[in-house]
Design a protein around this motif. Structure first.
Motif, PDB file in Angstrom:
ATOM      1  N   PRO A 128       0.821  -1.210   0.000  1.00 26.43           N
ATOM      2  CA  PRO A 128       0.000   0.000   0.000  1.00 26.43           C
ATOM      3  C   PRO A 128       0.858   1.265   0.000  1.00 26.43           C
ATOM      4  N   SER A 129       0.280   2.323  -0.499  1.00 29.38           N
ATOM      5  CA  SER A 129       0.999   3.592  -0.532  1.00 29.38           C
ATOM      6  C   SER A 129       1.267   4.119   0.871  1.00 29.38           C
ATOM      7  N   ARG A 130       0.507   3.665   1.849  1.00 33.82           N
ATOM      8  CA  ARG A 130       0.702   4.095   3.235  1.00 33.82           C
ATOM      9  C   ARG A 130       2.148   3.829   3.685  1.00 33.82           C
ATOM     10  N   SER A 131       2.684   2.680   3.316  1.00 40.48           N
ATOM     11  CA  SER A 131       4.066   2.351   3.670  1.00 40.48           C
ATOM     12  C   SER A 131       5.039   3.347   3.062  1.00 40.48           C
ATOM     13  N   SER A 132       4.818   3.685   1.813  1.00 32.75           N
ATOM     14  CA  SER A 132       5.687   4.652   1.144  1.00 32.75           C
ATOM     15  C   SER A 132       5.600   6.016   1.796  1.00 32.75           C
ATOM     16  N   ILE A 133       4.400   6.402   2.201  1.00 27.09           N
ATOM     17  CA  ILE A 133       4.211   7.702   2.837  1.00 27.09           C
ATOM     18  C   ILE A 133       4.913   7.740   4.194  1.00 27.09           C
ATOM     19  N   LEU A 134       4.829   6.650   4.951  1.00 29.18           N
ATOM     20  CA  LEU A 134       5.526   6.598   6.237  1.00 29.18           C
ATOM     21  C   LEU A 134       7.031   6.730   6.040  1.00 29.18           C
ATOM     22  N   ALA A 135       7.566   5.993   5.088  1.00 24.65           N
ATOM     23  CA  ALA A 135       8.999   6.093   4.803  1.00 24.65           C
ATOM     24  C   ALA A 135       9.346   7.493   4.317  1.00 24.65           C
ATOM     25  N   GLY A 136       8.437   8.096   3.576  1.00 23.03           N
ATOM     26  CA  GLY A 136       8.652   9.453   3.086  1.00 23.03           C
ATOM     27  C   GLY A 136       8.818  10.467   4.197  1.00 23.03           C
TER      28      GLY A 136
END
Length: 169
Positions: free
Chosen positions: A105-113
């Motif tokens: 999910p994009s949520r993981s990418s946003i957290l890493a961001g």
């Protein structure tokens, strides 16, 4: 894991530190490896954190995108603590892309961001920092690992203030 997510993480029980390679499921092995890496990071054992990250990458074809993303983040935090800013940036960027590559999910990418945004703030790239940190601040969440929260709200507040958006800050 609950202690880690609620910022009450005060080291691992001795028997847990030996489990990553012995766990029956990939999820359990990667989750334990991430906790071992966080424990190493908290004790300033940066080589230990990186070693756990390498072990996670060896298991990653069978692991979930969130756990692999988190491993990259811990490795990036270790690199940042050692002032290896280039490596930290690579790890945080890899953390953002691994979720998409593994179908996460994009949520993981946003957290890493959020971590990359905090790093970009420290480098003076306020435009990229704001975009990444604002995206993280918009996530609907109730708490979470303190490193992600500090980047999102600590660095995010500083960026907003620096660009003159005191209401957002």
């Amino acid at each position: 894991m609950d202690d880690y997510v609620t910022d009450r993480f005060d080291g691992l029980p001795a028997e847990l530190a030996t489990l990553p390679g012995e766990s029956r499921t990939t999820f359990a092995a990667l989750s334990t490896a991430n906790l071992v890496a966080n424990d190493a990071l908290n004790r300033f054992d940066f080589s230990g954190a990186r070693r756990q990250h390498e072990e996670t990458l060896q298991r990653s074809p069978r692991g979930g995108p969130f756990l692999v993303m988190h491993s990259h983040c811990v490795a990036g935090l270790a690199a940042r603590e050692q002032l290896d800013i280039a490596a930290a940036g690579r790890h945080f960027t890899d953390a953002m892309t691994v979720s998409a590559r593994m179908g996460g999910p994009s949520r993981s990418s946003i957290l890493a961001g959020a971590l990359l945004g905090g790093l970009r703030y420290e480098q003076g790239d306020l435009e990229q920092a704001r975009a990444l940190l604002d995206a993280s601040a918009r996530l609907d969440r109730q708490g979470g690992p303190v490193d992600f929260l500090l980047a999102t709200f600590g660095s995010g507040t500083r960026v907003a203030a620096l660009i003159g958006d005191l209401a957002a800050a």
